[in-house]
Design a protein around this motif. Structure first.
Motif, PDB file in Angstrom:
ATOM      1  N   THR A  77       0.830  -1.205   0.000  1.00  0.00           N
ATOM      2  CA  THR A  77       0.000   0.000   0.000  1.00  0.00           C
ATOM      3  C   THR A  77       0.865   1.255   0.000  1.00  0.00           C
ATOM      4  OG1 THR A  77      -1.766  -1.166   1.175  1.00  0.00           O
ATOM      5  CG2 THR A  77      -1.811   1.243   1.249  1.00  0.00           C
ATOM      6  N   LEU A  78       1.848   1.309   0.880  1.00  0.00           N
ATOM      7  CA  LEU A  78       2.712   2.489   0.974  1.00  0.00           C
ATOM      8  C   LEU A  78       3.466   2.727  -0.332  1.00  0.00           C
ATOM      9  CD1 LEU A  78       4.107   4.767   2.558  1.00  0.00           C
ATOM     10  CD2 LEU A  78       5.803   3.081   3.258  1.00  0.00           C
ATOM     11  N   PHE A  79       4.146   1.690  -0.822  1.00  0.00           N
ATOM     12  CA  PHE A  79       4.916   1.846  -2.056  1.00  0.00           C
ATOM     13  C   PHE A  79       4.001   2.109  -3.248  1.00  0.00           C
ATOM     14  CE2 PHE A  79       8.896  -0.712  -0.597  1.00  0.00           C
ATOM     15  CZ  PHE A  79       9.234   0.322   0.261  1.00  0.00           C
ATOM     16  N   GLY A  80       2.808   1.492  -3.250  1.00  0.00           N
ATOM     17  CA  GLY A  80       1.861   1.739  -4.329  1.00  0.00           C
ATOM     18  C   GLY A  80       1.421   3.197  -4.368  1.00  0.00           C
ATOM     19  N   LEU A  81       1.110   3.770  -3.214  1.00  0.00           N
ATOM     20  CA  LEU A  81       0.705   5.181  -3.166  1.00  0.00           C
ATOM     21  C   LEU A  81       1.838   6.099  -3.602  1.00  0.00           C
ATOM     22  CD1 LEU A  81      -1.453   5.220   0.092  1.00  0.00           C
ATOM     23  CD2 LEU A  81      -2.265   5.468  -2.272  1.00  0.00           C
ATOM     24  N   LEU A  82       3.061   5.759  -3.217  1.00  0.00           N
ATOM     25  CA  LEU A  82       4.209   6.561  -3.656  1.00  0.00           C
ATOM     26  C   LEU A  82       4.424   6.418  -5.161  1.00  0.00           C
ATOM     27  CD1 LEU A  82       6.674   5.969  -0.685  1.00  0.00           C
ATOM     28  CD2 LEU A  82       5.464   8.093  -1.261  1.00  0.00           C
ATOM     29  N   LEU A  83       4.203   5.230  -5.677  1.00  0.00           N
ATOM     30  CA  LEU A  83       4.361   5.005  -7.116  1.00  0.00           C
ATOM     31  C   LEU A  83       3.332   5.816  -7.913  1.00  0.00           C
ATOM     32  CD1 LEU A  83       5.760   3.583  -9.444  1.00  0.00           C
ATOM     33  CD2 LEU A  83       4.399   1.556  -8.953  1.00  0.00           C
ATOM     34  N   PHE A  84       2.153   6.033  -7.347  1.00  0.00           N
ATOM     35  CA  PHE A  84       1.147   6.846  -8.032  1.00  0.00           C
ATOM     36  C   PHE A  84       1.613   8.285  -8.236  1.00  0.00           C
ATOM     37  CE2 PHE A  84      -2.235   3.695  -7.074  1.00  0.00           C
ATOM     38  CZ  PHE A  84      -2.753   3.614  -8.345  1.00  0.00           C
ATOM     39  N   GLN A  85       2.630   8.725  -7.503  1.00  0.00           N
ATOM     40  CA  GLN A  85       3.156  10.071  -7.715  1.00  0.00           C
ATOM     41  C   GLN A  85       3.847  10.172  -9.069  1.00  0.00           C
ATOM     42  OE1 GLN A  85       1.839  12.073  -5.406  1.00  0.00           O
ATOM     43  NE2 GLN A  85       1.141  10.040  -4.756  1.00  0.00           N
ATOM     44  N   HIS A  86       4.132   9.020  -9.675  1.00  0.00           N
ATOM     45  CA  HIS A  86       4.713   8.971 -11.020  1.00  0.00           C
ATOM     46  C   HIS A  86       3.630   8.880 -12.088  1.00  0.00           C
ATOM     47  CE1 HIS A  86       9.010   8.408  -9.923  1.00  0.00           C
ATOM     48  NE2 HIS A  86       8.454   8.038  -8.797  1.00  0.00           N
ATOM     49  N   GLY A  87       2.370   8.767 -11.677  1.00  0.00           N
ATOM     50  CA  GLY A  87       1.259   8.724 -12.614  1.00  0.00           C
ATOM     51  C   GLY A  87       0.570   7.373 -12.657  1.00  0.00           C
ATOM     52  N   LEU A  88      -0.682   7.394 -13.086  1.00  0.00           N
ATOM     53  CA  LEU A  88      -1.492   6.184 -13.151  1.00  0.00           C
ATOM     54  C   LEU A  88      -0.963   5.194 -14.185  1.00  0.00           C
ATOM     55  CD1 LEU A  88      -4.056   4.690 -12.240  1.00  0.00           C
ATOM     56  CD2 LEU A  88      -5.306   5.944 -14.005  1.00  0.00           C
ATOM     57  N   ALA A  89      -0.619   5.682 -15.374  1.00  0.00           N
ATOM     58  CA  ALA A  89      -0.108   4.779 -16.415  1.00  0.00           C
ATOM     59  C   ALA A  89       1.172   4.095 -15.961  1.00  0.00           C
ATOM     60  CB  ALA A  89       0.132   5.550 -17.711  1.00  0.00           C
ATOM     61  N   ARG A  90       2.040   4.845 -15.308  1.00  0.00           N
ATOM     62  CA  ARG A  90       3.295   4.236 -14.838  1.00  0.00           C
ATOM     63  C   ARG A  90       3.039   3.222 -13.737  1.00  0.00           C
ATOM     64  NH1 ARG A  90       8.131   8.350 -15.799  1.00  0.00           N
ATOM     65  NH2 ARG A  90       7.087   9.495 -17.424  1.00  0.00           N
ATOM     66  N   PHE A  91       2.073   3.503 -12.875  1.00  0.00           N
ATOM     67  CA  PHE A  91       1.755   2.530 -11.826  1.00  0.00           C
ATOM     68  C   PHE A  91       1.447   1.175 -12.443  1.00  0.00           C
ATOM     69  CE2 PHE A  91      -1.362   0.163  -9.395  1.00  0.00           C
ATOM     70  CZ  PHE A  91      -0.721   0.041  -8.176  1.00  0.00           C
ATOM     71  N   TRP A  92       0.546   1.170 -13.424  1.00  0.00           N
ATOM     72  CA  TRP A  92       0.150  -0.106 -14.024  1.00  0.00           C
ATOM     73  C   TRP A  92       1.250  -0.692 -14.910  1.00  0.00           C
ATOM     74  CZ3 TRP A  92      -3.163  -2.738 -11.589  1.00  0.00           C
ATOM     75  CH2 TRP A  92      -4.205  -2.125 -10.899  1.00  0.00           C
ATOM     76  N   LEU A  93       1.991   0.149 -15.608  1.00  0.00           N
ATOM     77  CA  LEU A  93       3.099  -0.375 -16.428  1.00  0.00           C
ATOM     78  C   LEU A  93       4.212  -0.969 -15.560  1.00  0.00           C
ATOM     79  CD1 LEU A  93       3.447   2.139 -19.377  1.00  0.00           C
ATOM     80  CD2 LEU A  93       3.128  -0.328 -19.530  1.00  0.00           C
ATOM     81  N   VAL A  94       4.538  -0.300 -14.475  1.00  0.00           N
ATOM     82  CA  VAL A  94       5.555  -0.842 -13.561  1.00  0.00           C
ATOM     83  C   VAL A  94       5.046  -2.144 -12.944  1.00  0.00           C
ATOM     84  CG1 VAL A  94       6.810  -0.447 -11.392  1.00  0.00           C
ATOM     85  CG2 VAL A  94       6.681   1.369 -13.109  1.00  0.00           C
ATOM     86  N   THR A  95       3.776  -2.160 -12.541  1.00  0.00           N
ATOM     87  CA  THR A  95       3.204  -3.383 -11.960  1.00  0.00           C
ATOM     88  C   THR A  95       3.311  -4.539 -12.951  1.00  0.00           C
ATOM     89  OG1 THR A  95       1.688  -2.102 -10.569  1.00  0.00           O
ATOM     90  CG2 THR A  95       1.096  -4.404 -10.998  1.00  0.00           C
ATOM     91  N   TRP A  96       2.941  -4.304 -14.190  1.00  0.00           N
ATOM     92  CA  TRP A  96       2.982  -5.352 -15.216  1.00  0.00           C
ATOM     93  C   TRP A  96       4.429  -5.758 -15.526  1.00  0.00           C
ATOM     94  CZ3 TRP A  96       0.425  -9.121 -17.062  1.00  0.00           C
ATOM     95  CH2 TRP A  96       0.768  -9.701 -18.276  1.00  0.00           C
ATOM     96  N   THR A  97       5.316  -4.778 -15.696  1.00  0.00           N
ATOM     97  CA  THR A  97       6.713  -5.077 -16.032  1.00  0.00           C
ATOM     98  C   THR A  97       7.384  -5.876 -14.920  1.00  0.00           C
ATOM     99  OG1 THR A  97       6.841  -3.038 -17.331  1.00  0.00           O
ATOM    100  CG2 THR A  97       8.929  -4.040 -16.676  1.00  0.00           C
ATOM    101  N   VAL A  98       7.170  -5.475 -13.681  1.00  0.00           N
ATOM    102  CA  VAL A  98       7.766  -6.193 -12.550  1.00  0.00           C
ATOM    103  C   VAL A  98       7.199  -7.604 -12.454  1.00  0.00           C
ATOM    104  CG1 VAL A  98       7.852  -6.262 -10.018  1.00  0.00           C
ATOM    105  CG2 VAL A  98       8.393  -4.139 -11.228  1.00  0.00           C
ATOM    106  N   THR A  99       5.893  -7.733 -12.647  1.00  0.00           N
ATOM    107  CA  THR A  99       5.273  -9.063 -12.580  1.00  0.00           C
ATOM    108  C   THR A  99       5.870  -9.987 -13.628  1.00  0.00           C
ATOM    109  OG1 THR A  99       3.203  -8.185 -11.688  1.00  0.00           O
ATOM    110  CG2 THR A  99       3.092 -10.325 -12.775  1.00  0.00           C
TER     111      THR A  99
END
Length: 190
Positions: A77-99
């Protein structure tokens, strides 16, 4: 190669909604897994087994037990909220790329056991947040990188083998996939 994804501010309510969807899915999967005698645990990543390749997208959503899930939710939750500071598209792209990339690393190099859990995402988000802010040259994101490094730098020890029941491979390859994501996405300006 840089992926030019513009950064747009994400309202807090939208951040909570998107992160809530991800966390709710994990909780629901844990409930189903508990009620079925851990029947879904076989969808974890079993390294170098060809049939296990298609399990890679599911592994971060599965946990060994309720305690495993609960111990990951706060950091996710904490890292996810911080990642949203980079934008919504990046949140999901980073999530997918890391997965995908982190999961492939675990599949190729992991020990012969089922690997599962959202720590792959946690370490991927950690790697991204640590590096992307520095590459962005934006003050807010740079401060997030510095803060993450100071407060959570000790997480780097998690990429080393410690307890045999902990997938340090998921930590390591999640972290590396997060760094890779930062290199290809972190420089694009808003």
């Amino acid at each position: 190669m840089l992926i030019p994804i513009r950064r747009y501010p994400v309202p807090l309510t939208r951040q909570i909604r998107h992160l809530g969807m991800l966390l709710t899915l994990m909780v629901l999967i844990e409930i189903v897994n508990s009620l079925t005698g851990r029947a879904l645990s076989g969808l974890g990543i079993l390294p170098r087994h060809p049939d296990s390749l298609w399990h890679i997208p599911f592994a971060p959503f599965l946990h060994a037990n309720l305690w495993h899930l609960l111990s990951n939710l706060t950091m996710l939750t904490l890292f996810g909220l911080l990642l949203f500071q980079h934008g919504l598209a990046r949140f999901w792209l980073v999530t997918w790329t890391v997965t995908v990339l982190g999961g492939l690393g675990v599949w190729w190099f992991g020990r012969p056991a089922y690997h599962m859990g959202s720590s792959l995402l946690i370490f991927g988000y950690f790697g991204y947040l640590l590096l992307a802010g520095m590459l962005s040259r934006e003050l807010k994101l740079l401060l997030i990188s510095i803060g993450i490094g100071i407060v959570y730098g000790g997480l780097l020890l998690g990429v080393l083998p410690q307890q045999h029941w902990v997938s340090f491979e998921a930590h390591l390859f999640g972290f590396l996939a997060g760094l890779f994501s930062a290199v290809i996405m972190g420089r694009a300006r808003s």
